[in-house]
Scaffold this motif. Structure first.
Motif, PDB file in Angstrom:
ATOM      1  N   VAL A 286       5.487   2.763  -9.106  1.00 22.37           N
ATOM      2  CA  VAL A 286       4.629   1.913  -9.934  1.00 22.37           C
ATOM      3  C   VAL A 286       3.421   2.708 -10.442  1.00 22.37           C
ATOM      4  CG1 VAL A 286       3.017  -0.042  -9.821  1.00 22.37           C
ATOM      5  CG2 VAL A 286       5.350  -0.301  -8.976  1.00 22.37           C
ATOM      6  N   GLN A 287       2.850   3.516  -9.567  1.00 21.26           N
ATOM      7  CA  GLN A 287       1.709   4.344  -9.971  1.00 21.26           C
ATOM      8  C   GLN A 287       2.104   5.355 -11.042  1.00 21.26           C
ATOM      9  OE1 GLN A 287       0.750   5.683  -5.991  1.00 21.26           O
ATOM     10  NE2 GLN A 287      -1.125   4.451  -5.937  1.00 21.26           N
ATOM     11  N   ASP A 288       3.337   5.863 -10.964  1.00 22.86           N
ATOM     12  CA  ASP A 288       3.815   6.823 -11.966  1.00 22.86           C
ATOM     13  C   ASP A 288       3.838   6.212 -13.366  1.00 22.86           C
ATOM     14  OD1 ASP A 288       4.127   8.732 -10.026  1.00 22.86           O
ATOM     15  OD2 ASP A 288       6.308   8.473  -9.840  1.00 22.86           O
ATOM     16  N   LEU A 289       3.932   4.892 -13.436  1.00 28.56           N
ATOM     17  CA  LEU A 289       3.940   4.196 -14.730  1.00 28.56           C
ATOM     18  C   LEU A 289       2.533   3.773 -15.158  1.00 28.56           C
ATOM     19  CD1 LEU A 289       7.165   2.015 -14.348  1.00 28.56           C
ATOM     20  CD2 LEU A 289       6.865   4.100 -15.695  1.00 28.56           C
ATOM     21  N   GLY A 290       1.535   4.205 -14.398  1.00 26.36           N
ATOM     22  CA  GLY A 290       0.150   3.922 -14.772  1.00 26.36           C
ATOM     23  C   GLY A 290      -0.377   2.597 -14.282  1.00 26.36           C
ATOM     24  N   LEU A 291       0.334   1.979 -13.344  1.00 27.83           N
ATOM     25  CA  LEU A 291      -0.095   0.678 -12.824  1.00 27.83           C
ATOM     26  C   LEU A 291      -0.718   0.836 -11.438  1.00 27.83           C
ATOM     27  CD1 LEU A 291       3.016  -1.439 -13.888  1.00 27.83           C
ATOM     28  CD2 LEU A 291       0.804  -1.293 -15.040  1.00 27.83           C
ATOM     29  N   ASP A 292      -1.563  -0.113 -11.073  1.00 28.24           N
ATOM     30  CA  ASP A 292      -2.294  -0.063  -9.805  1.00 28.24           C
ATOM     31  C   ASP A 292      -1.697  -1.074  -8.831  1.00 28.24           C
ATOM     32  OD1 ASP A 292      -4.045   1.764 -11.018  1.00 28.24           O
ATOM     33  OD2 ASP A 292      -5.309   0.140 -11.778  1.00 28.24           O
ATOM     34  N   PRO A 293      -0.907  -0.596  -7.849  1.00 29.89           N
ATOM     35  CA  PRO A 293      -0.207  -1.527  -6.959  1.00 29.89           C
ATOM     36  C   PRO A 293      -1.071  -2.081  -5.834  1.00 29.89           C
ATOM     37  CG  PRO A 293       0.351   0.723  -6.375  1.00 29.89           C
ATOM     38  CD  PRO A 293      -0.546   0.811  -7.585  1.00 29.89           C
ATOM     39  N   LEU A 294      -0.710  -3.274  -5.384  1.00 30.21           N
ATOM     40  CA  LEU A 294      -1.308  -3.916  -4.217  1.00 30.21           C
ATOM     41  C   LEU A 294      -0.202  -4.208  -3.216  1.00 30.21           C
ATOM     42  CD1 LEU A 294      -3.471  -6.619  -6.029  1.00 30.21           C
ATOM     43  CD2 LEU A 294      -4.393  -4.720  -4.690  1.00 30.21           C
ATOM     44  N   GLY A 295      -0.471  -3.965  -1.926  1.00 33.16           N
ATOM     45  CA  GLY A 295       0.476  -4.387  -0.897  1.00 33.16           C
ATOM     46  C   GLY A 295       1.431  -3.330  -0.416  1.00 33.16           C
ATOM     47  N   GLU A 296       1.168  -2.063  -0.699  1.00 34.56           N
ATOM     48  CA  GLU A 296       2.125  -1.030  -0.303  1.00 34.56           C
ATOM     49  C   GLU A 296       2.306  -0.949   1.203  1.00 34.56           C
ATOM     50  OE1 GLU A 296       0.061   3.229  -0.026  1.00 34.56           O
ATOM     51  OE2 GLU A 296       0.026   2.429  -2.056  1.00 34.56           O
ATOM     52  N   ASP A 297       1.339  -1.438   1.968  1.00 36.71           N
ATOM     53  CA  ASP A 297       1.448  -1.407   3.424  1.00 36.71           C
ATOM     54  C   ASP A 297       2.070  -2.676   4.009  1.00 36.71           C
ATOM     55  OD1 ASP A 297       0.293   1.142   3.713  1.00 36.71           O
ATOM     56  OD2 ASP A 297      -1.714   0.309   3.557  1.00 36.71           O
ATOM     57  N   THR A 298       2.496  -3.605   3.158  1.00 30.99           N
ATOM     58  CA  THR A 298       3.043  -4.858   3.687  1.00 30.99           C
ATOM     59  C   THR A 298       4.382  -4.647   4.387  1.00 30.99           C
ATOM     60  OG1 THR A 298       3.964  -5.324   1.493  1.00 30.99           O
ATOM     61  CG2 THR A 298       1.863  -6.358   2.062  1.00 30.99           C
ATOM     62  N   GLY A 299       5.214  -3.762   3.874  1.00 31.83           N
ATOM     63  CA  GLY A 299       6.442  -3.415   4.584  1.00 31.83           C
ATOM     64  C   GLY A 299       7.624  -4.321   4.336  1.00 31.83           C
ATOM     65  N   THR A 300       7.413  -5.624   4.222  1.00 38.16           N
ATOM     66  CA  THR A 300       8.512  -6.566   3.971  1.00 38.16           C
ATOM     67  C   THR A 300       8.082  -7.607   2.944  1.00 38.16           C
ATOM     68  OG1 THR A 300       7.890  -8.179   5.667  1.00 38.16           O
ATOM     69  CG2 THR A 300       9.266  -6.335   6.376  1.00 38.16           C
ATOM     70  N   ALA A 301       9.081  -8.235   2.320  1.00 37.34           N
ATOM     71  CA  ALA A 301       8.793  -9.289   1.351  1.00 37.34           C
ATOM     72  C   ALA A 301       8.110 -10.476   2.025  1.00 37.34           C
ATOM     73  CB  ALA A 301      10.086  -9.737   0.670  1.00 37.34           C
ATOM     74  N   ASP A 302       8.444 -10.700   3.297  1.00 38.05           N
ATOM     75  CA  ASP A 302       7.816 -11.795   4.031  1.00 38.05           C
ATOM     76  C   ASP A 302       6.304 -11.614   4.105  1.00 38.05           C
ATOM     77  OD1 ASP A 302      10.458 -10.895   4.927  1.00 38.05           O
ATOM     78  OD2 ASP A 302      10.487 -12.695   6.153  1.00 38.05           O
ATOM     79  N   VAL A 303       5.901 -10.388   4.478  1.00 34.48           N
ATOM     80  CA  VAL A 303       4.473 -10.108   4.616  1.00 34.48           C
ATOM     81  C   VAL A 303       3.802 -10.088   3.249  1.00 34.48           C
ATOM     82  CG1 VAL A 303       2.757  -8.481   5.508  1.00 34.48           C
ATOM     83  CG2 VAL A 303       4.914  -8.809   6.730  1.00 34.48           C
ATOM     84  N   LEU A 304       4.510  -9.547   2.247  1.00 36.44           N
ATOM     85  CA  LEU A 304       3.939  -9.530   0.892  1.00 36.44           C
ATOM     86  C   LEU A 304       3.672 -10.945   0.393  1.00 36.44           C
ATOM     87  CD1 LEU A 304       3.078  -7.933  -1.626  1.00 36.44           C
ATOM     88  CD2 LEU A 304       5.426  -8.166  -2.454  1.00 36.44           C
ATOM     89  N   SER A 305       4.585 -11.867   0.692  1.00 33.74           N
ATOM     90  CA  SER A 305       4.385 -13.242   0.236  1.00 33.74           C
ATOM     91  C   SER A 305       3.103 -13.836   0.806  1.00 33.74           C
ATOM     92  CB  SER A 305       5.592 -14.117   0.597  1.00 33.74           C
ATOM     93  OG  SER A 305       5.722 -14.255   2.000  1.00 33.74           O
ATOM     94  N   GLN A 306       2.771 -13.463   2.045  1.00 34.66           N
ATOM     95  CA  GLN A 306       1.523 -13.949   2.642  1.00 34.66           C
ATOM     96  C   GLN A 306       0.306 -13.382   1.921  1.00 34.66           C
ATOM     97  OE1 GLN A 306       1.561 -16.434   4.892  1.00 34.66           O
ATOM     98  NE2 GLN A 306       3.766 -16.312   4.484  1.00 34.66           N
TER      99      GLN A 306
END
Length: 276
Positions: A118-138
């Motif tokens: 995502v960063q390679d496309l010039g975007l600023d990601p959030l949640g890279e340390d979440t690890g799973t979709a479950d945690v990201l949803s929180q």
């Protein structure tokens, strides 16, 4: 968690990783490199093949950030589809301007590999340390409310419904688009047969997705035969571990985070000789 390397404590052993090599990197795949630091010889066998779909529709959505409240990526493949969609778009020269409109919103990701793409496309990601979709949803539920425009979620044909369900149950608007289809790799059976013929039964085998468990397990059981119980089975994370346990496999280690470092440390601990 402190990750330590202790090559002397692990006898040279073969480790089989059921995943494709990471593309676009110089030198060895990060998983091979990290396991080598523990004195382990890792081999990668691709399990899945991917076909990208709906890229024209994807491209249209990407160049209309004003219609969405943000983006969600839970796999590197979805980001690859995004890159292809941008490059094929007649509006690709406008991406630098469009990406800043996306960056004014939230770009949610699972895992460091996806975040890096995502960063390679010039975007600023959030949640890279979440690890799973479950945690990201929180994380998303903590940051968003029902008044936002729909979050845009490009995904694969085989996706868990945990994240969409969690968001919808809490009133967070979501729009999904299938941008790639997942199938069994056409050479999987042949590659597994060659591996077992040439290197024998490995000390450890790690699965990287529930789909990998579905497509590989029967063949692995057949090739390992009576030695199956000697193999230490690993999982890249809890979702994959659940799929393995559902098939009756004993999971010896599940990476604390879906990174080469955490997985290598977990496998090495599992394979250390037990002190009497």
């Amino acid at each position: 968690m402190h990750i330590y390397k202790c090559s002397e404590s692990v006898i040279k052993m073969n480790v089989l990783l059921l995943k494709e090599p990471r593309e676009g990197t110089n030198g060895p795949d990060p998983y091979i490199k990290e396991l080598a630091a523990f004195g382990l010889k890792a081999t990668l066998i691709p399990v899945l093949s991917f076909e990208f779909v709906s890229l024209n529709t994807f491209s249209e959505r990407l160049f209309q950030p004003e219609k969405h409240g943000g983006l969600i990526f839970t796999s590197p493949r979805a980001v690859e589809a995004m890159k292809m969609s941008i490059e094929a778009s007649p509006m690709r020269d406008e991406w630098n301007m469009v990406k800043e409109k996306w960056n004014a919103k939230s770009i949610y990701v699972v895992g460091k590999a996806t975040a890096s793409l995502v960063q390679d496309l010039g975007l600023d990601p959030l949640g890279e340390d979440t690890g799973t979709a479950d945690v990201l949803s929180q994380l998303i539920l903590e940051r968003e409310d029902s008044r936002i425009l729909p979050l845009f979620f490009p995904c694969g044909s085989i996706k868990r419904e945990v994240l969409p369900t969690a968001l919808r149950e809490n009133g967070i608007p979501l729009e999904t688009l299938t941008v790639y289809q997942t199938a069994r790799h056409p050479d999987l059976e042949k590659n597994l047969q060659e591996y077992f013929n040439q290197q024998g039964v490995p000390a450890s085998i790690t699965f990287f997705s529930p789909s990998g468990v579905k497509f590989c397990l029967e063949t692995v059981r057949r090739l390992a035969g009576q030695q199956l119980d000697q193999i230490k089975f690993g999982a890249i994370g809890p979702t994959t571990a659940d799929a393995m346990q559902a098939e009756g496999l004993s999971v010896s280690c599940s990476a604390e985070k879906p990174t080469p470092q955490h997985l290598a440390a977990g496998i090495a601990r599992t394979l250390q000789p037990q002190s009497s």
